[in-house]
Design a protein around this motif. Structure first.
Motif, PDB file in Angstrom:
ATOM      1  N   THR A   1       0.846  -1.338   0.053  1.00  0.00           N
ATOM      2  CA  THR A   1       0.038  -0.003  -0.076  1.00  0.00           C
ATOM      3  C   THR A   1       0.852   1.284  -0.261  1.00  0.00           C
ATOM      4  OG1 THR A   1      -0.149  -0.237   2.289  1.00  0.00           O
ATOM      5  CG2 THR A   1      -1.911  -1.231   1.120  1.00  0.00           C
ATOM      6  N   ALA A   2       2.053   1.333   0.723  1.00  0.00           N
ATOM      7  CA  ALA A   2       2.742   2.611   0.718  1.00  0.00           C
ATOM      8  C   ALA A   2       3.728   2.361  -0.765  1.00  0.00           C
ATOM      9  CB  ALA A   2       3.649   2.276   1.971  1.00  0.00           C
ATOM     10  N   ALA A   3       4.063   1.268  -1.328  1.00  0.00           N
ATOM     11  CA  ALA A   3       4.825   1.295  -2.144  1.00  0.00           C
ATOM     12  C   ALA A   3       4.136   1.840  -3.772  1.00  0.00           C
ATOM     13  CB  ALA A   3       5.564  -0.052  -2.613  1.00  0.00           C
TER      14      ALA A   3
ATOM     15  N   ARG B   1       1.132   7.147  -9.303  1.00  0.00           N
ATOM     16  CA  ARG B   1       0.107   7.728 -10.099  1.00  0.00           C
ATOM     17  C   ARG B   1      -0.138   8.973  -9.382  1.00  0.00           C
ATOM     18  NH1 ARG B   1       1.632   4.425 -13.265  1.00  0.00           N
ATOM     19  NH2 ARG B   1       0.239   2.826 -14.538  1.00  0.00           N
ATOM     20  N   PRO B   2      -0.791   9.912 -10.145  1.00  0.00           N
ATOM     21  CA  PRO B   2      -1.063  11.152  -9.467  1.00  0.00           C
ATOM     22  C   PRO B   2      -2.107  10.941  -8.425  1.00  0.00           C
ATOM     23  CG  PRO B   2      -1.717  11.198 -11.707  1.00  0.00           C
ATOM     24  CD  PRO B   2      -1.090  10.247 -11.660  1.00  0.00           C
ATOM     25  N   PHE B   3      -1.986  11.587  -7.336  1.00  0.00           N
ATOM     26  CA  PHE B   3      -3.176  11.542  -6.049  1.00  0.00           C
ATOM     27  C   PHE B   3      -3.580  10.186  -5.928  1.00  0.00           C
ATOM     28  CE2 PHE B   3      -3.349  15.622  -8.139  1.00  0.00           C
ATOM     29  CZ  PHE B   3      -3.360  16.609  -6.984  1.00  0.00           C
ATOM     30  N   THR B   4      -2.925   9.101  -5.493  1.00  0.00           N
ATOM     31  CA  THR B   4      -3.100   7.699  -5.164  1.00  0.00           C
ATOM     32  C   THR B   4      -3.930   7.570  -4.272  1.00  0.00           C
ATOM     33  OG1 THR B   4      -0.657   7.349  -6.023  1.00  0.00           O
ATOM     34  CG2 THR B   4      -1.872   5.393  -5.063  1.00  0.00           C
TER      35      THR B   4
ATOM     36  N   ARG C   1      -9.785  13.448  -6.881  1.00  0.00           N
ATOM     37  CA  ARG C   1      -9.154  14.832  -6.977  1.00  0.00           C
ATOM     38  C   ARG C   1      -8.215  14.880  -8.106  1.00  0.00           C
ATOM     39  NH1 ARG C   1      -5.145  17.613  -2.449  1.00  0.00           N
ATOM     40  NH2 ARG C   1      -5.121  19.496  -3.380  1.00  0.00           N
ATOM     41  N   TRP C   2      -7.668  13.745  -8.869  1.00  0.00           N
ATOM     42  CA  TRP C   2      -7.103  13.800  -9.749  1.00  0.00           C
ATOM     43  C   TRP C   2      -7.957  14.059 -11.211  1.00  0.00           C
ATOM     44  CZ3 TRP C   2      -3.300  14.771 -13.089  1.00  0.00           C
ATOM     45  CH2 TRP C   2      -3.149  14.040 -14.316  1.00  0.00           C
ATOM     46  N   GLU C   3      -9.151  13.481 -11.193  1.00  0.00           N
ATOM     47  CA  GLU C   3     -10.128  13.728 -12.166  1.00  0.00           C
ATOM     48  C   GLU C   3     -10.776  15.090 -12.284  1.00  0.00           C
ATOM     49  OE1 GLU C   3     -10.889  11.541 -14.527  1.00  0.00           O
ATOM     50  OE2 GLU C   3      -9.622  10.004 -13.836  1.00  0.00           O
TER      51      GLU C   3
ATOM     52  N   GLU D   1       2.517   8.262 -15.691  1.00  0.00           N
ATOM     53  CA  GLU D   1       3.487   7.372 -14.696  1.00  0.00           C
ATOM     54  C   GLU D   1       4.781   7.750 -14.233  1.00  0.00           C
ATOM     55  OE1 GLU D   1       4.336   3.769 -17.127  1.00  0.00           O
ATOM     56  OE2 GLU D   1       2.305   3.549 -17.424  1.00  0.00           O
ATOM     57  N   GLN D   2       5.137   9.138 -14.674  1.00  0.00           N
ATOM     58  CA  GLN D   2       6.105   9.635 -14.219  1.00  0.00           C
ATOM     59  C   GLN D   2       5.769  11.408 -14.002  1.00  0.00           C
ATOM     60  OE1 GLN D   2       9.893   8.983 -15.899  1.00  0.00           O
ATOM     61  NE2 GLN D   2      10.999  10.733 -15.027  1.00  0.00           N
ATOM     62  N   PRO D   3       6.266  11.952 -12.866  1.00  0.00           N
ATOM     63  CA  PRO D   3       5.943  13.396 -12.699  1.00  0.00           C
ATOM     64  C   PRO D   3       7.019  14.117 -13.763  1.00  0.00           C
ATOM     65  CG  PRO D   3       7.129  12.801 -10.858  1.00  0.00           C
ATOM     66  CD  PRO D   3       6.844  11.352 -11.638  1.00  0.00           C
TER      67      PRO D   3
END
Length: 325
Positions: free
Chosen positions: A11-13, A18-21, A26-28, A75-77
């Motif tokens: 869960t932490a990994a 992804r944005p706002f996991t 909120r991402w939408e 997948e990457q910022p």
């Protein structure tokens, strides 16, 4: 490097992959706003194109995500910013200032590249109307005209000065390899910070503090060097972060075992006597009679198994009356 070490829980990994996991809704919402207010990145965009960024604030800084045109989450910022570990309240407010929405600009002349902030244009209009109204009521023009000119200039140039001042306490990278590496370290740092936030244990807070300093140092290396030249120092810092997450995971596991009640599987009763046996034991519910005779009474209390002195006096009187008869 991390084969012999245990990694954080799944869960932490999964955070920051992804944005706002933790809050997909909120991402939408931010993606829909970006589609309405700006141009999103697609295959036709050049390298010089500045995309619309969606900022995800974190306890240690931020991640800036682009909005792909196909609707899939990135997948990457595009950018990773790390705030100084010893940030004050004012510096944390500056972090919110840097991750605000981009300013809307309007072109002064269509044929020239110059533009003006929409807020500066609004301030200029308000100051002009205010100056005209004040001069009609007797206020000298030499007082109102400088103010009406200075206000839009401040609205145009002051945000840039504040941005430059706030960036002194932040280390940010935008390179593809640097962002990917900091993204991996950010997952570990977020795990440490979240573990310390819900506990008062010193070792958890100390691990979170070391994790923030490690992430800050890694961002400084990636600002001045590329990932290849600074690979040895970056690997050492990543190993330290993995060791910290392993220790924190073991600490949380031990704390959970200590907090678990010893009689979790025993049925609860209304009253339980105190004694050397654990609650619920049959031996402490009622002492047996043969154990009571062998024990000495407590100080200040008389044993009820011994006869009282008055009983002996009445027995002697009965015996003497029988002999006399």
């Amino acid at each position: 490097m991390t084969d012999t070490l245990r990694t954080p829980p799944p869960t932490a990994a999964e955070q920051h992959r992804r944005p706002f996991t933790l809050d997909p809704g909120r991402w939408e919402a931010k993606r829909s706003r970006a589609l309405r207010t700006g141009h999103v990145r697609d295959s036709t965009c050049s390298a010089e194109f500045e995309p619309v960024l969606v900022y995800e604030r974190t306890p240690w800084g931020w991640l800036a995500w682009t909005v792909p045109g196909d609707g899939t989450p990135p997948e990457q910022p595009h950018q990773v910013g790390v705030l100084t570990p010893t940030a004050s309240r004012m510096q944390r407010l500056s972090l919110r200032w840097l991750t605000r929405r981009p300013a809307h600009r309007i072109a002064l002349v269509p044929t020239t590249p110059g533009s003006l902030r929409l807020s500066a244009a609004a301030v200029a209009l308000i100051s002009l109307v205010t100056s005209l109204f004040a001069m009609t009521h007797g206020v000298p023009a030499d007082m109102m005209l400088p103010a009406s000119v200075l206000a839009p200039l401040l609205a145009e140039h002051l945000p840039g000065r504040l941005d430059a001042r706030a960036r002194e306490d932040v280390r940010s990278v935008e390179d593809h390899g640097a962002c990917r590496y900091l993204q991996r370290l950010a997952v570990l740092c977020t795990y440490l910070v979240q573990a310390a936030a819900g506990s008062d244990r010193y070792e958890l807070h100390r691990s979170a503090e070391i994790g923030r300093h490690t992430l800050w140092d890694a961002a400084g290396l990636l600002q001045t060097q590329d990932t290849r030249s600074a690979s040895a120092e970056l690997i050492a810092r990543e190993r330290l972060m993995v060791q910290l997450t392993d220790q924190v995971a073991q600490t949380l596991k031990c704390a959970h075992a200590e907090d678990r009640p010893a009689d979790a599987g025993q049925p609860h009763t209304r009253e339980r006597p105190l004694g050397p046996y654990p609650p619920g034991s049959e031996q402490t519910a009622r002492p047996s009679p043969h154990h009571m005779h062998g024990t000495s009474p407590l100080n200040g209390h008389h044993s009820m198994t011994q006869p009282e002195p008055g009983w002996h006096v009445s027995l002697r009187r009965r015996a003497s009356s029988r002999k006399a008869s």
